[in-house]
Design an enzyme around this catalytic site. Structure first.
Site, PDB file in Angstrom:
ATOM      1  N   LYS A  28       0.773  -0.847  -4.575  1.00 52.47           N
ATOM      2  CA  LYS A  28       1.139  -1.003  -3.623  1.00 52.47           C
ATOM      3  C   LYS A  28       1.591  -0.969  -2.259  1.00 52.47           C
ATOM      4  CE  LYS A  28       5.990  -1.122  -5.085  1.00 52.47           C
ATOM      5  NZ  LYS A  28       6.916  -0.410  -3.566  1.00 52.47           N
ATOM      6  N   GLU A  52      12.112  -7.022  -3.363  1.00 50.13           N
ATOM      7  CA  GLU A  52      13.313  -5.953  -3.230  1.00 50.13           C
ATOM      8  C   GLU A  52      14.530  -6.604  -2.950  1.00 50.13           C
ATOM      9  OE1 GLU A  52      14.729  -1.195  -3.823  1.00 50.13           O
ATOM     10  OE2 GLU A  52      12.627  -1.661  -3.182  1.00 50.13           O
ATOM     11  N   GLU A  93       3.889  -1.232   1.373  1.00 47.10           N
ATOM     12  CA  GLU A  93       5.146  -2.047   1.666  1.00 47.10           C
ATOM     13  C   GLU A  93       4.789  -2.559   3.223  1.00 47.10           C
ATOM     14  OE1 GLU A  93       9.055   0.572   1.680  1.00 47.10           O
ATOM     15  OE2 GLU A  93       8.315   1.148  -0.453  1.00 47.10           O
ATOM     16  N   ASP A 134       6.695   5.613  -4.586  1.00 42.70           N
ATOM     17  CA  ASP A 134       7.352   6.885  -4.251  1.00 42.70           C
ATOM     18  C   ASP A 134       8.755   6.749  -4.480  1.00 42.70           C
ATOM     19  OD1 ASP A 134       8.259   4.961  -3.224  1.00 42.70           O
ATOM     20  OD2 ASP A 134       7.148   4.694  -1.136  1.00 42.70           O
ATOM     21  N   SER A 135       9.561   5.860  -5.315  1.00 37.59           N
ATOM     22  CA  SER A 135      10.865   6.991  -5.599  1.00 37.59           C
ATOM     23  C   SER A 135      10.878   7.818  -6.613  1.00 37.59           C
ATOM     24  CB  SER A 135      11.395   6.164  -7.178  1.00 37.59           C
ATOM     25  OG  SER A 135      10.603   5.273  -8.139  1.00 37.59           O
TER      26      SER A 135
END
Length: 260
Positions: free
Chosen positions: A110, A179, A112, A42-43
């Protein structure tokens, strides 16, 4: 590569390489490279849409970027992000969103965080949707964290991340993305779980590493401590643009065999 190959790589102590990608052109280049896997992050909200964080990423964006990358990289394992709040609107909505990403070409999704959505992660896994849990600095929590800051620095914070990692493993997640956490913590997590860890700003002891394509190619101007720049892409591309503009201005392009 499959999720089983991720597990096999960890057992055989073979490092896993991962890079973000969002379009078919770059995906085609990655497909011809030695990189193991692709993350459609989503970057894209920042790298492709000019936003200040990942929060504005839309589900429709993720689907289209996933489809584009799969078209360009038919041979690579593709992991796609579930964007902001897609796992916080109920089981049915989350399942639909994850399903859309797999239909578009992803091999896995993925997500979060773990706390507060254990039931959703478990449901997706049991529904045949492979899940990687993202722990530590989770960019969708940008506002809650007060920016992009290292996580897990205190004993209490580290314990929570370790707990999340073990819950994710017990649920059936096939891997963890860690991260911006201390290298010592990442090493401890990597050694304490049977599933592979992919690090970004989490030290060298993770089972693999991921970088944002535009960062490592020197195109974004993003220079965090953990980013190694492998190319001065911004200057190289700008130079090519300027050379083209100069040739047009001087009537040097087109010329010769370029003219029919």
């Amino acid at each position: 590569m499959t999720t089983l190959d991720f597990l096999k790589a960890k057992k055989e102590n073979k490092k896993i390489s991962m890079i973000t990608c969002y379009d078919s052109t770059f995906a085609g280049i990655v497909n011809e490279s030695d990189i193991d896997s692709i993350l459609i992050g989503d970057s894209c909200a920042m790298t492709m849409h000019g936003e200040k964080s990942t929060v504005p990423a839309q589900m429709d964006w993720m689907v289209e970027h996933t489809r584009s990358v799969r078209n360009g990289a038919p041979d690579k394992f593709i992991l796609a992000d579930m964007p902001f709040l897609t796992t916080r609107k109920g089981l049915e909505y989350a399942t639909d969103c994850a399903g859309r990403l797999l239909v578009a070409g992803a091999n896995a999704v993925k997500i979060e965080g773990v706390f507060g959505q254990e039931d959703i992660l478990k449901h997706l896994v049991l529904s045949g949707i492979p899940v990687m849990a993202h722990l530590g600095l989770t960019p969708q929590f940008y506002n809650a964290f007060g920016g992009h800051k290292m996580q897990g620095k205190t004993e209490e914070a580290a314990a929570k991340i370790i707990e999340e990692a073990k819950i994710a493993e017990s649920i059936g997640c096939f891997g963890l993305l860690l991260e911006c956490i201390p290298a010592e913590l990442a090493k401890k997590i990597t050694e304490s779980v049977s599933i592979p860890t992919i690090g970004i700003g989490a030290g060298v002891d993770c089972d693999g590493q991921v970088l944002v394509l535009q960062d490592m190619l020197g195109m974004s101007g993003f220079k965090m401590r953990f980013v190694r720049q492998y190319l001065n892409g911004r200057e190289l591309i700008k130079g090519a643009f300027n050379a083209y503009a100069a040739d047009v201005a001087d009537s040097a392009f087109p010329a010769g065999d370029e003219i029919k």
